[in-house]
Design a protein around this motif. Structure first.
Motif, mmCIF file in Angstrom:
data_model
loop_
_atom_site.group_PDB
_atom_site.id
_atom_site.type_symbol
_atom_site.label_atom_id
_atom_site.label_comp_id
_atom_site.label_asym_id
_atom_site.label_seq_id
_atom_site.Cartn_x
_atom_site.Cartn_y
_atom_site.Cartn_z
ATOM 1 N N LEU A 718 2.009 -7.167 13.958
ATOM 2 C CA LEU A 718 3.279 -6.663 13.434
ATOM 3 C C LEU A 718 4.115 -5.970 14.498
ATOM 4 O O LEU A 718 5.336 -5.862 14.348
ATOM 5 C CB LEU A 718 3.026 -5.703 12.265
ATOM 6 C CG LEU A 718 2.279 -6.310 11.073
ATOM 7 C CD1 LEU A 718 2.223 -5.318 9.924
ATOM 8 C CD2 LEU A 718 2.939 -7.606 10.617
ATOM 9 N N SER A 719 3.479 -5.497 15.575
ATOM 10 C CA SER A 719 4.259 -4.889 16.641
ATOM 11 C C SER A 719 5.215 -5.888 17.268
ATOM 12 O O SER A 719 6.234 -5.513 17.850
ATOM 13 C CB SER A 719 3.326 -4.321 17.716
ATOM 14 O OG SER A 719 2.514 -5.357 18.270
ATOM 15 N N ARG A 722 8.540 -5.785 14.832
ATOM 16 C CA ARG A 722 9.060 -4.536 14.270
ATOM 17 C C ARG A 722 10.564 -4.375 14.501
ATOM 18 O O ARG A 722 11.239 -3.657 13.760
ATOM 19 C CB ARG A 722 8.301 -3.340 14.833
ATOM 20 C CG ARG A 722 8.464 -3.146 16.325
ATOM 21 C CD ARG A 722 7.666 -1.949 16.807
ATOM 22 N NE ARG A 722 8.123 -0.724 16.147
ATOM 23 C CZ ARG A 722 7.533 0.467 16.324
ATOM 24 N NH1 ARG A 722 6.481 0.562 17.127
ATOM 25 N NH2 ARG A 722 8.004 1.535 15.706
ATOM 26 N N HIS A 723 11.103 -5.065 15.523
ATOM 27 C CA HIS A 723 12.534 -4.950 15.804
ATOM 28 C C HIS A 723 13.345 -6.105 15.207
ATOM 29 O O HIS A 723 14.533 -6.232 15.509
ATOM 30 C CB HIS A 723 12.775 -4.895 17.313
ATOM 31 C CG HIS A 723 12.137 -3.708 17.970
ATOM 32 N ND1 HIS A 723 12.535 -2.405 17.720
ATOM 33 C CD2 HIS A 723 11.101 -3.623 18.852
ATOM 34 C CE1 HIS A 723 11.797 -1.568 18.421
ATOM 35 N NE2 HIS A 723 10.917 -2.280 19.125
ATOM 36 N N ILE A 727 12.463 -9.199 7.913
ATOM 37 C CA ILE A 727 11.057 -9.586 7.907
ATOM 38 C C ILE A 727 10.710 -10.082 6.515
ATOM 39 O O ILE A 727 10.957 -9.383 5.510
ATOM 40 C CB ILE A 727 10.140 -8.406 8.286
ATOM 41 C CG1 ILE A 727 10.490 -7.881 9.684
ATOM 42 C CG2 ILE A 727 8.675 -8.835 8.241
ATOM 43 C CD1 ILE A 727 9.748 -6.607 10.055
ATOM 44 N N THR A 741 13.752 -4.809 6.558
ATOM 45 C CA THR A 741 13.505 -4.431 7.945
ATOM 46 C C THR A 741 12.154 -3.728 8.034
ATOM 47 O O THR A 741 11.512 -3.434 7.008
ATOM 48 C CB THR A 741 14.611 -3.498 8.454
ATOM 49 O OG1 THR A 741 14.574 -2.268 7.706
ATOM 50 C CG2 THR A 741 15.981 -4.141 8.311
ATOM 51 N N HIS A 742 11.744 -3.427 9.252
ATOM 52 C CA HIS A 742 10.457 -2.764 9.456
ATOM 53 C C HIS A 742 10.416 -1.427 8.714
ATOM 54 O O HIS A 742 9.449 -1.142 7.978
ATOM 55 C CB HIS A 742 10.235 -2.561 10.966
ATOM 56 C CG HIS A 742 9.029 -1.746 11.299
ATOM 57 N ND1 HIS A 742 7.749 -2.232 11.206
ATOM 58 C CD2 HIS A 742 8.924 -0.449 11.733
ATOM 59 C CE1 HIS A 742 6.888 -1.292 11.573
ATOM 60 N NE2 HIS A 742 7.582 -0.195 11.904
ATOM 61 N N ASP A 743 11.448 -0.618 8.879
ATOM 62 C CA ASP A 743 11.451 0.697 8.235
ATOM 63 C C ASP A 743 11.522 0.577 6.717
ATOM 64 O O ASP A 743 10.857 1.339 5.991
ATOM 65 C CB ASP A 743 12.632 1.522 8.755
ATOM 66 C CG ASP A 743 12.485 1.862 10.237
ATOM 67 O OD1 ASP A 743 11.323 1.912 10.708
ATOM 68 O OD2 ASP A 743 13.509 2.044 10.914
ATOM 69 N N TYR A 752 3.116 -4.923 3.417
ATOM 70 C CA TYR A 752 3.452 -4.767 4.831
ATOM 71 C C TYR A 752 2.974 -3.410 5.354
ATOM 72 O O TYR A 752 2.415 -3.315 6.456
ATOM 73 C CB TYR A 752 4.962 -4.902 5.026
ATOM 74 C CG TYR A 752 5.405 -4.830 6.469
ATOM 75 C CD1 TYR A 752 5.446 -5.973 7.259
ATOM 76 C CD2 TYR A 752 5.786 -3.613 7.042
ATOM 77 C CE1 TYR A 752 5.860 -5.907 8.590
ATOM 78 C CE2 TYR A 752 6.199 -3.533 8.371
ATOM 79 C CZ TYR A 752 6.231 -4.686 9.138
ATOM 80 O OH TYR A 752 6.626 -4.611 10.456
ATOM 81 N N TRP A 756 0.426 -2.754 8.381
ATOM 82 C CA TRP A 756 0.812 -1.916 9.528
ATOM 83 C C TRP A 756 -0.205 -0.781 9.736
ATOM 84 O O TRP A 756 -0.583 -0.462 10.872
ATOM 85 C CB TRP A 756 2.203 -1.349 9.281
ATOM 86 C CG TRP A 756 2.650 -0.431 10.385
ATOM 87 C CD1 TRP A 756 2.605 0.930 10.382
ATOM 88 C CD2 TRP A 756 3.172 -0.809 11.652
ATOM 89 N NE1 TRP A 756 3.079 1.426 11.556
ATOM 90 C CE2 TRP A 756 3.431 0.372 12.367
ATOM 91 C CE3 TRP A 756 3.452 -2.039 12.254
ATOM 92 C CZ2 TRP A 756 3.961 0.377 13.653
ATOM 93 C CZ3 TRP A 756 3.986 -2.041 13.533
ATOM 94 C CH2 TRP A 756 4.226 -0.860 14.223
#
Length: 765
Positions: A718-719, A722-723, A727, A741-743, A752, A756
């Protein structure tokens, strides 16, 4: 027809004759001995299998004994074996055992109307037998000899006619029911002009060789009797003049034989090379355009064997055996009328071995069909295991299984050796039997011809030049075993090449062209369902949108359909229902080349070719300048390690990039995609083999490279994503479980966030 799905237990008798060769989802290959050498049985078996619900395709080859069965998801792979065995039992034990079912009689035709052939042939046979009996009982010695010669001719015709019918059945099985040409004519194809030239030269060479034999016979006649009567007509009346004349004729004939033999052999060999080059080129081009599912479903070594060994066999037959067949036929076409006119007394004994040898050769061909099929299969398995073991060198050594692999190769080699020995025994036995027949005929011709000369019924002037000619033909018939051997190998090779060329190629879209420069890159999957053959759907009613000019990531568990989405977009596979759209156009309507030009693709296990690093980065962008090459390698974080190599970008990396690490291979493949500069880029685990520091550097350069470009990133780590701008989290069955998004996904505390936490060791806030 009885159900084939529910019957298996009652057919144990066919288990030893029906064995699976390869089983993959949606397709199975079987070795079925009962169809070997039986074209009609093979045709009926294929027809029976095609009638089974769920069987989409069935093919049976009487040459190799192979049966190909393709089926859909309604038929489990485990059921196919029972279906095949039951079908074989039905075909071999039922009313169709002797061939295809009798065609229905037309309604307008009276049922009692006899077949004229069934009446005429027996009448002719009985009439001919009565006439022959009268000639043998009451006729002269010459009439008895002519009857014997007629018997030899009749036997030869019967053997050849049976062979021709069998060959026609084989040709129809290999080339299709509507085929009108023999497989060998299909092989020659556009090279008939060279075939005609080679044939003319071979015929002229054989005539010259027989003329040389006649001149040598006249020379012996001059030495024994002091003159050769045929030469007197040319004004050569003395023995000395005749010998000088014969010396000149022999010299001219020798030069003609040498020149024509050289020219004909050269033409035949060039024909073989032309055929090999043509068939390999066309077949390989066909293979390159096959649907990916067929390439993935076949053993690479088996396809390579077809493109090398089998295609070479097609050319070898015409380079060698075809010349022998033509010269043998020319000899018989000249000698038989010559003997009938000049020496009918000894014609029957001179040509007696011909039907015997022909019958033995055809019988040999039937018997060794199974041997050749088994031998070819054993060689293919040995070759496949050798290649796999060599490619898995690190795995073999890490598990200390060197001795195990050596023993396994030894066992496969022993099976191949045993199979080859069986074929060799049959070949040598046939060749020696032919030798006995020809030697016996030579002795019989000398004895019976000598008696005819002594009792005055055959002039010595005729017997002397003729005596050596049949022996030349009969000695050439020693090659008949090798000819049949090569013919059998060629038919088997043609069958394998034909089956490969029968696989369907990728279909082109029916819409207009796609201008790569104008592609924005918006991708939409609308209610897409897809399943691999024999498996449950991997995607079911999947809908998602990948916006143009953004980075979109697909993450999820193994088997959730992430890579399948990439394959659908590249048209490596086509959706069963729903549609995949690129800028609003269904990808199935786009020309495949245009579509793939617009998409750069980096697979998780990228393939590198045996060549230099520069060649691999330039693959597909062959005209790219050195500056662009270095820039692409720099963006992929590959330039640093390439510069440290002794030969830099000219370093040869070996097969599949064996000289590089996994991370280095991935970076070179990534540089290749960057150099392509496509408006859409798909990265399928493209950085899974690199370290975290290198991955971070690649991510920074990809963000710069991906500006105003559509990027689809498939990842487990997932790294890596992340940007990403969006997703999609995919779950089993190809459904979208979460998106954002990641956040945003961490804030949902769902799937997710759990992934993570497992990977990063952090608890989502």
């Amino acid at each position: 027809m009885p159900s084939l799905l529910g019957a298996a237990a009652g057919n144990r008798s066919v288990d030893s004759d029906v064995r699976p060769r390869s089983v993959i989802p949606g397709r199975q290959r079987w070795d079925v001995k009962p169809v070997l050498g039986r074209p009609r049985t093979a045709e009926v078996l294929a027809a029976v299998l095609r009638r089974v619900p769920g069987i989409t395709e069935a093919q049976a080859s009487p040459i190799t004994g192979g049966v190909l069965v393709r089926h859909d998801a309604r038929v489990r792979a485990a059921d196919v074996g029972r279906i095949v065995r039951r079908a074989v039992a039905v075909v071999t034990e039922g009313p169709t055992r002797t061939g295809r079912p009798a065609p229905a009689r037309p309604a307008a035709e009276p049922a009692s109307r006899p077949d004229r052939g069934l009446v005429v042939r027996p009448v002719l046979a009985v009439g001919g037998g009565v006439a022959a009996g009268i000639a043998l009982i009451r006729g002269s010695a010459l009439s008895k000899q002519l009857v014997a010669l007629g018997g030899v001719a009749a036997a030869t015709v019967a053997v050849v006619r049976k062979a021709w019918r069998r060959t026609a059945d084989t040709a129809r099985d290999l080339s299709g029911a509507e085929a009108r040409r023999h497989p060998l004519l299909e092989v020659v194809g556009p090279h008939r002009r060279r075939l005609y030239r080679a044939s003319v030269l071979s015929v002229a060479c054989q005539i010259s060789e027989m003329a040389l034999g006649t001149f040598l016979g006249w020379t012996a006649l001059v030495l024994i009797k002091g003159e050769a009567a045929p030469l007197v007509r040319f004004g050569l009346t003395t023995a000395s003049a005749q010998l000088w004349g014969l010396a000149g004729m022999v010299t001219i004939a020798c030069v003609a034989v040498a020149g024509l033999s050289y020219s004909s052999n050269l033409q035949w060999r060039q024909l073989g090379q032309d055929i090999e080059h043509d068939w390999r080129g066309r077949t390989y081009e066909h293979v390159q355009h096959l649907e990916l599912r067929h390439l993935e479903g076949e053993r690479t070594t088996r396809i390579a064997g077809v493109l090398t060994d089998d295609v070479r066999q097609l050319g070898t037959f015409f380079a060698t055996s075809a010349n022998d067949v033509l010269q043998l036929g020319t000899s018989l076409a000249i000698l038989v009328p010559l003997f009938l006119v000049l020496a009918p007394q000894i014609a029957w004994i001179a040509f007696l071995p011909i039907p015997v040898i022909a019958w033995l050769s055809l019988r040999y061909q039937d018997k060794v069909t199974a041997d050749y099929a088994a031998s070819g299969e054993h060689r293919a398995r040995l070759h496949s295991q050798l290649v796999n073991t060599l490619e898995a060198g690190a795995t073999v050594k890490s598990f200390c299984t060197e001795d195990y692999e050596a023993e396994r190769i030894d066992q496969l080699s022993a099976k191949a050796q045993e199979s080859n020995e069986q074929t060799d025994r049959s070949t040598i036995r046939h060749a020696e039997t032919v030798r006995v027949c020809t030697t016996s005929s030579m002795a019989g011709t000398l004895l019976i011809g000598g008696r005819s000369v002594l009792n005055g019924s055959l002039p010595f002037e005729v017997f002397s030049p003729l005596i050596g000619l049949p022996q030349m033909v009969l000695l050439r018939m020693n090659r008949l075993g090798g000819i049949v051997d090569q013919y059998q190998r060629t038919l088997a090779a043609y069958d394998r090449v034909h089956r490969l060329r029968a696989l369907p190629v990728e279909t082109e879209g029916t819409g207009g062209p796609l201008d790569t420069e104008k592609v924005r890159g918006e991708i939409v999957l609308d209610d897409v369902t897809f399943a691999y053959p024999g498996r449950p759907p991997v995607l079911e009613d999947l809908s998602l949108t990948i916006p143009a000019g953004r980075v979109t990531a697909l993450v999820g568990a193994t088997g959730s359909g992430k890579t399948t989405v990439a394959k659908l977009l590249m048209r490596f596979q086509d959706a069963e229902s729903g549609s995949v759209l690129l800028d609003g156009r269904d990808v199935r309507d786009l020309p495949r080349r245009d579509l793939r030009d617009a998409v750069g693709f980096v697979a998780q296990d990228p393939f590198l070719f045996d060549g230099s690093i520069a060649d691999n980065i330039r693959y597909g962008s062959f005209e790219a300048p050195d500056e662009a090459l270095v820039e692409a390698a720099t963006m992929a974080e590959a330039h640093t390690f390439i510069a440290t190599l002794p030969d830099g970008y000219d370093t040869v990396i070996g097969e599949r990039g064996a000289a590089l690490s996994g991370g280095q291979r991935q970076r070179i493949a990534l540089a290749r995609a960057i150099l392509k500069d496509a408006p859409v880029v798909i990265l399928d685990e493209a950085t899974s083999a690199v370290d975290n520091e290198t991955e971070a550097a690649i991510q920074r350069t990809l963000r710069r490279f991906g500006a105003e470009r559509t990027m689809v990133v498939i990842a487990h780590r997932l790294s890596t994503v992340r940007h990403a701008d969006r997703i999609y989290v995919m779950d089993k069955g190809g459904v979208v479980a979460e998106q954002g998004t990641h956040d945003e996904l961490l804030a949902q505390h769902g799937l997710y966030a759990s992934l993570w936490q497992l990977q990063a060791g952090e608890i989502a806030a």
